[in-house]
Every structure is written in C-alpha cells, then in structure tokens.
Design an enzyme around this catalytic site. Structure first.
Site, PDB file in Angstrom:
ATOM      1  N   ALA A   1       0.751  -1.251   0.136  1.00 46.12           N
ATOM      2  CA  ALA A   1       0.039  -0.014  -0.074  1.00 46.12           C
ATOM      3  C   ALA A   1       0.921   1.412   0.002  1.00 46.12           C
ATOM      4  CB  ALA A   1      -1.076   0.175   1.108  1.00 46.12           C
TER       5      ALA A   1
ATOM      6  N   ARG B   1       9.521   7.779  -3.556  1.00 45.70           N
ATOM      7  CA  ARG B   1      10.630   7.678  -3.726  1.00 45.70           C
ATOM      8  C   ARG B   1      10.839   7.164  -5.145  1.00 45.70           C
ATOM      9  NH1 ARG B   1      13.671   5.282   1.647  1.00 45.70           N
ATOM     10  NH2 ARG B   1      11.483   4.338   1.689  1.00 45.70           N
TER      11      ARG B   1
ATOM     12  N   LYS C   1       4.629   1.463  -6.898  1.00 43.57           N
ATOM     13  CA  LYS C   1       5.975   0.780  -7.073  1.00 43.57           C
ATOM     14  C   LYS C   1       5.865  -0.440  -7.293  1.00 43.57           C
ATOM     15  CE  LYS C   1       7.974   0.406  -3.094  1.00 43.57           C
ATOM     16  NZ  LYS C   1       8.817   0.505  -1.636  1.00 43.57           N
TER      17      LYS C   1
END
Length: 453
Positions: free
Chosen positions: A12, A17, A24
């Site tokens: 989640a 980044r 991601k």
C-alpha cells in the site's frame, strides 16, 4: 505441511521515492510486475489465501497480483500508520483463524519460498513469532536480531544499539510469521508511543515475549531480502534476478558465451544444449528447445524455436513466431505470427508476417510478405520446398504452391500453383547511351544552381 496459512502482503505504499505515475509494486522485474513475483513465492508455501493490503492503484495492483492460482482478497489501507497498522487492514482475513500468518512485502521480488517455509516450520515447532533475518557484511541502517539461548530477545534499531549490538551482522528483513491463533490478540497490543506515532510490526517481538510466547528467527539469503524504493534500486533488483536465472539455466545445460549480456523474462524457457550468444534479449512468452542456437544481438518475444533451429544474428522474432526443427531465420530478419517449416530458410533482410512457410522452402534476401492493407491483415502460404527469389514482395492473401519458383524482384499478387515459375516484374529494356545523357543533364542542373547561389 498440514497447517492452514494466510499470507498478508503489504503493498500500500505511496511509492514517493520511485518518482512514478504508478504504484511501486507495478514496476516490472524481468518483464513482470514485482508484486507478481512475491505472490508466486508465497504461493509455493502451501498457503490457503493471500490478503493483499493495497493503497495507490488498488485495482491495478490486485489484478497484477492474480497469479499462482491462489485466492486473493484485496484490503484497502486508507491511512499509512506503520506496518502494524497495515497488517490489521486485513483483520477480516486474519480473523478466519488460520494456523499461520505470513507477513511479507510487495517490493521484495527476489524472495523465494524457502525462508517462508522455514518460518512456518518454526511456528509448527512452537514459536509464536518468527522473524526472517539475513546476514550481511554491511549491516549499517538495519535493525539487528539479538538472539539468546535460541530465542530472539529483541530487534534493536541501529540508533538504539550499543557498540556491541552494532557489531551484530544478522539483520531484520521485515518479513515475519505469526501464530495465527494469537495474531489478532498480539497485533491489537501494538502501540504507537514513538516519535512518529506509528504502529510497528517489530514490536511483536517484545509483546509476544511479555505474554510468555516463544520468539525465534530464521535465516534467508541476503539477496532474497533486497527491497526496492527507487529506480536505482529497481535496476539492482533486475540485475540480481537476471544473474540468478542465468546461473540456473547454465546449470541446467544451457550455454551462454557472455551471460551478463543476455536478458531473460520471468517465463523464459530454454532447453538443454541450447546456445545463446552475446547480447540476446528474451521478452515474455519464449520457449527455446534444446539444441537451438540464438546468435548475437537477437530479440525474441512470444516465440517458439525448435531443436536444431538457428536465429540471427540481429534477428527479431515477434509474438506468434514458430520455428520448426532445423529451420533458420538469419541476420536482419523479422518474423511475426509466422510458422517456418522444418529445414526452411529465411536467411537475410526479410520480413515474414502472418505467414506459413513449408518444410525446406528457401526465402531469398529482401523478401517481404505484404500482410497489411491499412485495415486488415491477411495470410501468405508458401509451400514445401518452394523457392522465393531475392527482393520479392508477396501481397497477401496469396498462396505459393509446393516446389514453386518465384523469380527475383517479383511482386506476386495471385496464387502460384505447385511446380510453377512466376514472374511479377516489368520486362527489362536497354537504352544505349542514355545514362551519359542523364548524367550530363544532372551535372548541368547542379552547375546552374551553383552559379545562382
């Protein structure tokens, strides 16, 4: 293992980044979303179900995770209040009363089933909490696993560790197994009395011990516990995955001249005694049978290459390409949705699309199957032992019969019967002296332009 098991996969995160427009865990490793690698690993541990904790791109993540034939339920984590809070997002699944609960992460795509099975075995042997750790020569930044008399007594974060504890090289991976019968009770005791006000799963070590429970740790290879937070780390993950898979294939009998230059997909299958030359890329859906040769700088996707067939160098096989035994697709050729028969040769500078080529046929250099009219695609059929001369265009739909001969430079728009010779080109004419005249005219034109300029 005759114990029921639930895998809770935490996926989640906001992927801040990663600097990406998508979650991601949707980023690919070996041409497959990393979340699918994780699900495949947990599916091999004899689990009964997967509780997928999702946030961003929830529907896409759940769809990408649907592999391995296991039951998957997605649970939305609306707030990000730590790993303990994330696990409790799957409260309803945990409450069903599994013997074992495995907690893992969607951004650790190199994990395999072995450490997870070891953790489950430790639960079966009486542990209430099992932490999966790894040994590393660079422990800086990781929580250290402190063990005494065979039990894990604490996970010490580096900022809180003594000099002696910092010297410990067994580190916390974040993966954990929990006694399913006590899971909700223990998780409910996690507090958020810390600087960030978050609920940390690692607190279960201290909580379980305070309740008289047994806490242990099992080991995993460091490489399997490698996580991903940004694009640079994703590239490292890709490299590690490729190295591992190449090594497996070479041990199985595949020859690679320069393995570090060969790139595989998650489902690439290569048989014993196949030879892969340098700088070959395999996209998804490729099967290379034993004894085939893939020459350098070839790109193959969605294709099957049979035993004894050769590809390249500098060849491209697109989805639907199917090369029979002993066939050849040579340099600077492309095959898409085309079947190349046994012993047939497509040697150089040729495009074969939506076509069937019979056994023993020879396709000359520069031949094109003209399969697309701007709206629809049509098929070209070339019979056994047919000979198609260089620089020919076969305008589909068209059929070339067995043993037929197509003269070089032909444009073929009608079917050619078996054993026939077909010409599809203008009659050659000779104009004596005309080249000299044309050259003189061109030079005069060039001189006139130069005089004006």
């Amino acid at each position: 293992m005759e114990r029921t098991c639930l895998a809770v996969i935490l996926a989640a995160g906001d992927s801040t980044r990663m600097k990406s427009s998508k979650s991601k865990v949707l980023h690919p490793v070996a041409n497959r979303p990393m979340i699918a690698h994780v699900v495949e690993a947990v599916a091999k541990t004899d689990i009964g179900a997967v509780a997928l904790v999702v946030g961003r791109d929830a529907d896409e993540v759940a769809k990408a995770a649907a592999v391995g034939g296991v039951e998957i339920e997605a649970y939305l984590q609306k707030e990000r209040l730590g790993t303990g809070h994330a696990v409790l997002a799957a409260r309803d699944a945990i409450a069903r009363g599994y013997d074992d609960v495995i907690v893992t992460y969607g951004d650790v795509p190199l994990q395999t089933e072995a450490p997870l099975k070891a953790a489950r075995q430790a639960l079966a042997d009486g542990s209430d909490i099992v932490v999966i750790g790894f040994h590393t020569g660079k422990p800086t930044g990781y929580g250290r696993l402190l063990v005494k008399d065979g039990e894990l007594i604490a996970i010490r974060e580096e900022k809180d560790a003594t000099d002696a504890e910092r010297a410990v090289t067994w580190c916390n991976s974040g993966l954990m197994a929990i006694n399913g019968r006590k899971a909700l009770e223990l998780l409910a005791l996690i507090g958020n009395n810390n600087a960030k006000g978050e609920y940390y799963l690692t607190d279960l070590v201290e909580i379980a011990r305070s309740q008289g429970g047994r806490v242990t740790a099992v080991d995993a290879p460091e490489v399997e516990m490698t996580g991903t937070n940004n694009r640079a780390e994703l590239a490292v993950i890709e490299r590690l995955w490729q190295e591992r898979r190449r090594h497996e294939l070479m041990l199985s009998g595949v020859s690679m001249i320069a393995p570090e230059t060969v790139f595989l997909s998650y489902d690439t299958v290569i048989g014993q005694d196949a030879l892969i030359e340098p700088n070959v890329v395999f996209g998804p859906g490729v099967v290379i049978d034993g004894g085939a040769i893939i020459h350098a700088f070839s790109h193959i996707e969605g294709a099957h290459v049979s035993a004894g067939a050769t590809v390249g160098p500098f060849a491209r096989l697109r989805p639907g390409a199917d090369l029979a035994e002993g066939s050849k697709v040579g340099n600077f050729c492309e095959v898409k949705n085309g079947k190349v028969g046994e012993g047939a040769k497509v040697n150089h500078l040729t495009y074969i699309g939506d076509a069937r080529i019979g056994a023993g046929a020879n396709i000359g250099a520069g031949t094109i199957t003209c399969n697309y009219d701007g709206v629809n695609k049509s098929e070209t059929v070339i019979g056994a032992h047919a000979f198609v001369g260089s620089n020919s265009s076969l305008v589909a739909p068209v059929s070339i019969g067995d043993n037929a001969y197509i003269a070089s430079g032909s444009v073929i728009t009608n079917d050619v019967p078996a054993d026939a010779l077909a010409f599809g080109r203008a009659r050659q004419e000779i104009k004596p002296g005309r080249a000299k005249i044309l050259r003189e005219l061109a030079l005069a034109k060039k001189a006139a332009k130069k005089a004006k300029g």
